[in-house]
Motif scaffolding. Structure first.
Motif, PDB file in Angstrom:
ATOM      1  N   LYS A   1       0.829  -1.205   0.000  1.00  0.00           N
ATOM      2  CA  LYS A   1       0.000   0.000   0.000  1.00  0.00           C
ATOM      3  C   LYS A   1       0.866   1.259   0.000  1.00  0.00           C
ATOM      4  CE  LYS A   1      -3.801   2.193   2.553  1.00  0.00           C
ATOM      5  NZ  LYS A   1      -4.706   2.082   3.737  1.00  0.00           N
TER       6      LYS A   1
ATOM      7  N   LYS B   1      -2.394  -0.682  -4.800  1.00  0.00           N
ATOM      8  CA  LYS B   1      -3.632  -0.693  -4.023  1.00  0.00           C
ATOM      9  C   LYS B   1      -4.348  -2.039  -4.039  1.00  0.00           C
ATOM     10  CE  LYS B   1      -4.471   4.260  -4.792  1.00  0.00           C
ATOM     11  NZ  LYS B   1      -5.417   5.268  -5.351  1.00  0.00           N
ATOM     12  N   ASN B   2      -4.205  -2.765  -5.123  1.00  0.00           N
ATOM     13  CA  ASN B   2      -4.939  -4.030  -5.228  1.00  0.00           C
ATOM     14  C   ASN B   2      -4.028  -5.131  -5.783  1.00  0.00           C
ATOM     15  OD1 ASN B   2      -7.084  -5.867  -5.193  1.00  0.00           O
ATOM     16  ND2 ASN B   2      -7.755  -5.292  -7.257  1.00  0.00           N
TER      17      ASN B   2
END
Length: 397
Positions: free
Chosen positions: A227, A232-233
């Motif tokens: 992060k 983010k993913n």
């Protein structure tokens, strides 16, 4: 999201082949590719895990140190491990445990192998207490001997046919033809497979995986590190299963000569191979119905059918229908071995389970090119190492 998630920021492989070069060369290549994929530098790594190889002298037995030295000593902690065909998954579990314990943020996991020509065989020497040595010495039972017995068992129990086994090879050859890391890219027909030489009845040459050279690596990080670095993913390792059998083990496993006796002792609720993926599902909080794809250890084409049932894609005896209906091909309900599997790669033992995770990583990112499984968000790997080493990694995004 599992409480035990760690992020996969990088995946890299050295293409499989047969060159006979130093295994460390393949490992370094894969590590550099994974580091580039992660957008990190070697100095960012604070733990290194190497999957050992038994065929490359002392450096192979201490692969963590071998890779760390080849990449350049930085003083960080290292670990080396061996669990036969399950080595890669066990190395990933060591890395994941270190991250979840808060003792590392960035871990490189790598495995590589240089294999001899022909069958894998025990190292030289007289070892009368070693079952793997004994099965060669007393029975002349190579790995394909066991594969043939498993295939015959499937034919007797469930009505599998030689055409089914050939169909697996044809399916996987189509998948592997689109994989730049695969060793074999020829697309086979069923007629070609069935015309290949008989090796261990009922299995033929093109239905048994070769031994190969190759290397694979992943860069695992904490979710917090990912992060902070703008990911983010990421693809996540949401579960790792390294379970062992439960006594009595009533299904014969290579290299054993017999099963455990179940006289007076209840048989476990799940066989060893069934329990491998079950533990991963339990940890991740998902089930077989949530899967978008699977990478399984097709040492022979017939064994892939067994794995369909072991990972819960269907009930025992229904694997052939799953195959014949096209469910396990790319474009089907649950593609299996979209990478091409061992039939297209051959086996580079400590690298293979890591390579399975590399494939899931690219698939879940949508980066698998012509072999992409549309919309893949959940995938599982499954294999088994000699002497009771379970191996399954469940990845999500």
């Amino acid at each position: 999201m599992s409480k035990n998630d760690v992020a996969i920021l990088g995946a890299g492989m050295h293409p499989w082949g047969k060159w006979g070069r130093n295994f460390a060369e393949y490992g370094v290549f894969a590590i550099k590719a994974a580091m580039k994929d992660a957008g990190l530098e070697w100095k960012d790594v604070d733990f290194i895990v190497g999957g050992d190889t038994m065929r490359n002298g002392y450096p192979g037995y201490v692969a963590g140190a071998t890779f760390a030295k080849a990449m350049g000593w930085t003083g960080v902690p290292i670990a080396s491990c061996y669990a036969a065909c399950a080595t890669g998954a066990h190395a990933i579990e060591i890395a994941r445990t270190r991250i979840l314990a808060g003792m590392a943020d960035v871990v490189v996991v790598a495995g590589a192998d240089t294999t001899p020509k022909g069958f894998l065989a025990p190292n030289k020497g007289e070892r009368t207490l070693d079952p793997d040595w004994l099965r060669f010495r007393l029975l002349g039972a190579t790995n394909p001997t066991y594969f043939g017995l498993y295939a015959q068992r499937r034919m007797d129990l469930y009505g599998a046919t030689e055409q089914d086994f050939a169909h697996i090879k044809v399916k996987n050859s189509k998948h592997g033809a689109a994989n730049p890391n695969a060793r074999y890219k020829k697309v086979f027909t069923e007629e070609e497979v069935l015309a290949s030489p008989l090796v261990a009845a009922p299995l033929r040459l093109f239905e048994i995986c070769a031994t190969s050279d190759g290397g694979a690596a992943v860069v695992l990080t904490s979710m917090e590190f990912a992060k902070k670095h703008g990911v983010k993913n990421p693809v996540r390792v949401s579960a790792v299963s390294t379970v062992s059998p439960t006594f009595p083990n009533t299904t014969i496993d290579m290299p054993d000569f017999s099963t455990d006796s179940a006289a007076g002792i209840p048989v476990p609720d799940r066989s060893f191979k069934d329990s491998i993926s079950y533990a991963a599902y339990q940890e991740a909080g998902v089930g077989p119905e949530d899967l978008d794809l699977a990478e399984v250890y097709d040492l022979s084409s017939a064994l892939e059918l067994d794995w369909y049932e072991n990972i819960g894609l269907c009930k025992p005896g229904n694997a052939e229908k799953l195959l014949r209906d096209g469910d396990t091909t790319i474009g089907g309900r649950i593609p299996v071995n979209a990478s091409g599997g061992l039939g297209c790669f051959g086996e580079a033992v400590p690298a293979q389970a890591i390579a399975q995770v590399c494939e899931l990583t690219w698939q879940l990112r949508g980066q698998a090119g012509e072999r992409q499984v549309h919309g893949a968000k959940v995938g599982i790997t499954a294999n088994q190492g000699l002497f009771g080493h379970g191996s399954s990694v469940l990845c999500t995004r």
